[in-house]
Design a protein around this motif. Structure first.
Motif, PDB file in Angstrom:
ATOM      1  N   GLU A  30       0.920  -0.961   0.023  1.00 48.87           N
ATOM      2  CA  GLU A  30       0.093  -0.199  -0.040  1.00 48.87           C
ATOM      3  C   GLU A  30       0.989   1.323   0.012  1.00 48.87           C
ATOM      4  OE1 GLU A  30      -2.367   1.405   3.579  1.00 48.87           O
ATOM      5  OE2 GLU A  30      -3.823   0.227   2.378  1.00 48.87           O
ATOM      6  N   LEU A  31       0.363   2.243  -0.944  1.00 48.10           N
ATOM      7  CA  LEU A  31       1.281   3.370  -1.022  1.00 48.10           C
ATOM      8  C   LEU A  31       0.923   4.421   0.164  1.00 48.10           C
ATOM      9  CD1 LEU A  31       3.383   5.408  -2.520  1.00 48.10           C
ATOM     10  CD2 LEU A  31       1.319   6.085  -3.710  1.00 48.10           C
ATOM     11  N   SER A  32       1.647   4.543   1.187  1.00 49.69           N
ATOM     12  CA  SER A  32       1.457   5.130   2.505  1.00 49.69           C
ATOM     13  C   SER A  32       1.949   6.699   2.513  1.00 49.69           C
ATOM     14  CB  SER A  32       1.830   4.349   3.648  1.00 49.69           C
ATOM     15  OG  SER A  32       3.241   4.185   3.592  1.00 49.69           O
ATOM     16  N   TYR A  33       2.842   6.958   1.728  1.00 50.75           N
ATOM     17  CA  TYR A  33       3.369   8.208   1.910  1.00 50.75           C
ATOM     18  C   TYR A  33       4.000   8.591   0.521  1.00 50.75           C
ATOM     19  CZ  TYR A  33       7.187  11.477   3.695  1.00 50.75           C
ATOM     20  OH  TYR A  33       7.730  12.398   4.077  1.00 50.75           O
ATOM     21  N   VAL A  34       3.899   9.824   0.142  1.00 44.85           N
ATOM     22  CA  VAL A  34       4.581  10.464  -0.965  1.00 44.85           C
ATOM     23  C   VAL A  34       4.833  11.711  -0.423  1.00 44.85           C
ATOM     24  CG1 VAL A  34       4.245  11.281  -3.358  1.00 44.85           C
ATOM     25  CG2 VAL A  34       3.369   9.233  -2.501  1.00 44.85           C
ATOM     26  N   GLN A  35       6.271  12.197  -0.476  1.00 38.05           N
ATOM     27  CA  GLN A  35       6.783  13.772  -0.473  1.00 38.05           C
ATOM     28  C   GLN A  35       7.593  14.241  -1.517  1.00 38.05           C
ATOM     29  OE1 GLN A  35      10.046  13.998   2.251  1.00 38.05           O
ATOM     30  NE2 GLN A  35       9.459  16.258   2.876  1.00 38.05           N
ATOM     31  N   ILE A  36       6.944  15.335  -1.934  1.00 35.07           N
ATOM     32  CA  ILE A  36       7.774  15.889  -3.223  1.00 35.07           C
ATOM     33  C   ILE A  36       8.503  17.038  -2.568  1.00 35.07           C
ATOM     34  CG2 ILE A  36       7.478  17.105  -5.431  1.00 35.07           C
ATOM     35  CD1 ILE A  36       4.744  15.229  -5.597  1.00 35.07           C
ATOM     36  N   ASP A  37       9.853  17.033  -2.594  1.00 34.15           N
ATOM     37  CA  ASP A  37      10.614  18.218  -2.362  1.00 34.15           C
ATOM     38  C   ASP A  37      11.223  18.811  -3.344  1.00 34.15           C
ATOM     39  OD1 ASP A  37      12.738  19.738  -1.063  1.00 34.15           O
ATOM     40  OD2 ASP A  37      13.789  18.005  -0.239  1.00 34.15           O
ATOM     41  N   GLU A  38      10.967  20.175  -3.724  1.00 30.10           N
ATOM     42  CA  GLU A  38      11.149  20.884  -4.715  1.00 30.10           C
ATOM     43  C   GLU A  38      12.623  21.416  -4.783  1.00 30.10           C
ATOM     44  OE1 GLU A  38       8.956  23.722  -2.173  1.00 30.10           O
ATOM     45  OE2 GLU A  38       8.616  21.715  -2.799  1.00 30.10           O
ATOM     46  N   ARG A  39      12.875  21.524  -3.360  1.00 30.77           N
ATOM     47  CA  ARG A  39      14.290  22.226  -3.266  1.00 30.77           C
ATOM     48  C   ARG A  39      15.461  21.279  -3.487  1.00 30.77           C
ATOM     49  NH1 ARG A  39      13.106  23.378   2.680  1.00 30.77           N
ATOM     50  NH2 ARG A  39      11.946  21.365   2.348  1.00 30.77           N
ATOM     51  N   GLY A  40      15.243  19.932  -3.219  1.00 30.88           N
ATOM     52  CA  GLY A  40      16.266  18.919  -3.191  1.00 30.88           C
ATOM     53  C   GLY A  40      15.976  17.956  -4.635  1.00 30.88           C
ATOM     54  N   THR A  41      14.994  18.445  -5.269  1.00 31.02           N
ATOM     55  CA  THR A  41      14.374  17.739  -6.625  1.00 31.02           C
ATOM     56  C   THR A  41      14.306  16.450  -6.198  1.00 31.02           C
ATOM     57  OG1 THR A  41      16.541  17.580  -7.562  1.00 31.02           O
ATOM     58  CG2 THR A  41      15.195  19.805  -8.139  1.00 31.02           C
ATOM     59  N   ASN A  66       3.115  -7.175  12.459  1.00 29.72           N
ATOM     60  CA  ASN A  66       2.304  -7.661  11.641  1.00 29.72           C
ATOM     61  C   ASN A  66       2.327  -7.031  10.192  1.00 29.72           C
ATOM     62  OD1 ASN A  66       0.895  -5.553  12.052  1.00 29.72           O
ATOM     63  ND2 ASN A  66      -0.955  -6.604  12.944  1.00 29.72           N
ATOM     64  N   ALA A  67       3.419  -5.883   9.916  1.00 32.26           N
ATOM     65  CA  ALA A  67       3.492  -5.348   8.895  1.00 32.26           C
ATOM     66  C   ALA A  67       4.934  -4.869   8.663  1.00 32.26           C
ATOM     67  CB  ALA A  67       2.432  -4.053   8.766  1.00 32.26           C
ATOM     68  N   VAL A  68       5.351  -4.464   7.301  1.00 29.90           N
ATOM     69  CA  VAL A  68       6.456  -3.915   6.963  1.00 29.90           C
ATOM     70  C   VAL A  68       6.285  -2.715   6.452  1.00 29.90           C
ATOM     71  CG1 VAL A  68       8.790  -4.392   5.926  1.00 29.90           C
ATOM     72  CG2 VAL A  68       7.905  -6.387   7.138  1.00 29.90           C
ATOM     73  N   GLY A  69       6.967  -1.756   6.773  1.00 25.99           N
ATOM     74  CA  GLY A  69       7.037  -0.469   5.842  1.00 25.99           C
ATOM     75  C   GLY A  69       8.409  -0.179   5.389  1.00 25.99           C
ATOM     76  N   PHE A  70       8.517   0.365   4.255  1.00 27.74           N
ATOM     77  CA  PHE A  70       9.971   0.811   3.767  1.00 27.74           C
ATOM     78  C   PHE A  70       9.621   2.203   2.944  1.00 27.74           C
ATOM     79  CE2 PHE A  70       8.105  -2.346   1.060  1.00 27.74           C
ATOM     80  CZ  PHE A  70       8.168  -1.634  -0.221  1.00 27.74           C
ATOM     81  N   TYR A  71      10.794   2.945   2.789  1.00 31.54           N
ATOM     82  CA  TYR A  71      10.620   4.291   2.048  1.00 31.54           C
ATOM     83  C   TYR A  71      11.737   4.206   0.948  1.00 31.54           C
ATOM     84  CZ  TYR A  71       8.180   6.085   5.963  1.00 31.54           C
ATOM     85  OH  TYR A  71       6.885   5.991   6.716  1.00 31.54           O
ATOM     86  N   VAL A  72      11.487   4.790  -0.303  1.00 36.28           N
ATOM     87  CA  VAL A  72      12.352   4.824  -1.411  1.00 36.28           C
ATOM     88  C   VAL A  72      12.186   6.347  -1.785  1.00 36.28           C
ATOM     89  CG1 VAL A  72      12.689   3.922  -3.756  1.00 36.28           C
ATOM     90  CG2 VAL A  72      11.392   2.251  -2.139  1.00 36.28           C
ATOM     91  N   LYS A  73      13.671   6.770  -1.880  1.00 36.62           N
ATOM     92  CA  LYS A  73      13.677   8.256  -2.320  1.00 36.62           C
ATOM     93  C   LYS A  73      14.278   8.266  -3.890  1.00 36.62           C
ATOM     94  CE  LYS A  73      15.995  12.406  -0.722  1.00 36.62           C
ATOM     95  NZ  LYS A  73      16.858  13.098   0.294  1.00 36.62           N
ATOM     96  N   PHE A  74      13.977   8.894  -4.589  1.00 40.31           N
ATOM     97  CA  PHE A  74      14.471   8.967  -5.884  1.00 40.31           C
ATOM     98  C   PHE A  74      14.728  10.685  -5.852  1.00 40.31           C
ATOM     99  CE2 PHE A  74      11.098   5.965  -6.283  1.00 40.31           C
ATOM    100  CZ  PHE A  74      11.648   5.119  -7.008  1.00 40.31           C
ATOM    101  N   THR A  75      15.931  10.798  -6.356  1.00 35.26           N
ATOM    102  CA  THR A  75      16.674  12.200  -6.483  1.00 35.26           C
ATOM    103  C   THR A  75      16.701  12.553  -7.932  1.00 35.26           C
ATOM    104  OG1 THR A  75      18.932  11.280  -6.548  1.00 35.26           O
ATOM    105  CG2 THR A  75      17.940  11.789  -4.400  1.00 35.26           C
ATOM    106  N   ARG A  76      17.169  13.794  -8.166  1.00 35.40           N
ATOM    107  CA  ARG A  76      17.318  14.515  -9.681  1.00 35.40           C
ATOM    108  C   ARG A  76      16.070  14.324 -10.448  1.00 35.40           C
ATOM    109  NH1 ARG A  76      22.605  12.211  -8.793  1.00 35.40           N
ATOM    110  NH2 ARG A  76      22.220  10.591 -10.367  1.00 35.40           N
TER     111      ARG A  76
END
Length: 135
Positions: A30-41, A66-76
Motif C-alpha cells: 500500500e502506498l502510504s506516503y509521498v513527499q515531493i521536495d522541490e528544493r532537493g528535486t 504484523n506489517a513492514v514499511g519501507f521508504y524509497v527516495k528518488f533524486t534528480r
C-alpha cells in the motif's frame, strides 16, 4: 521492468529483498506516503505491506509486528506530472522502468489519480517492522 523486479534496480533494496523467499511486489504494498521536495528535486515514497519476510533481519527478532514499511527516495527528479492526487490514494499500481540514460521512469496509477516522473539514484532509505491496526 515489472514491479516485482524493483529490487534489481534499487541497489539498496537487495538487503530487504533477501529476507523474502519470493520477490515482494510493489503492487502487493500500500502506498502510504509521498513527499515531493522541490528544493532537493526528490520524491520519497513510503510503502506498507502485510507480507512478512520469511527470514527477517536479526534486528527484528524480538519485535512484535504484523506489517513492514519501507521508504524509497528518488533524486534528480524531472518531468514531474501529477493529476487528480489527494490524500486518500493508497491502493496504487507502481511501475518502474529503466531508461537508456540510467534514470528511471516512475509511474503510479490509482483510481482518478496519476503520478509520473523521471528520477535517478533511487535509495531504500528505511525498512521497519510495525504493528498495524487490524480492521
Amino acid at each position: 521492468m515489472g514491479d516485482s523486479d524493483w529490487t534489481l534496480i534499487i541497489e539498496s533494496a537487495k538487503e530487504v529483498a533477501g529476507t523474502y523467499a519470493t520477490p515482494l511486489s510493489l503492487n502487493d504494498c500500500e502506498l502510504s506516503y509521498v513527499q515531493i521536495d522541490e528544493r532537493g528535486t526528490s520524491v520519497t515514497m513510503g510503502f506498507e505491506t502485510p507480507v512478512l519476510p520469511s527470514s527477517p533481519p536479526p534486528a527484528w527478532a524480538h519485535k512484535s509486528y504484523n506489517a513492514v514499511g519501507f521508504y524509497v527516495k528518488f533524486t534528480r527528479v524531472k518531468e514531474l506530472r501529477i493529476t487528480g492526487w489527494d490524500s486518500s490514494v493508497r491502493e496504487a499500481s507502481v511501475n518502474l522502468s529503466s531508461r537508456d540514460d540510467g534514470s528511471l521512469r516512475v509511474s503510479v496509477e490509482a483510481e482518478g489519480a496519476h503520478l509520473d516522473f523521471v528520477g535517478s539514484a533511487p535509495l531504500l532509505t528505511r525498512a521497519h517492522p510495525f504493528l498495524r491496526a487490524q480492521d
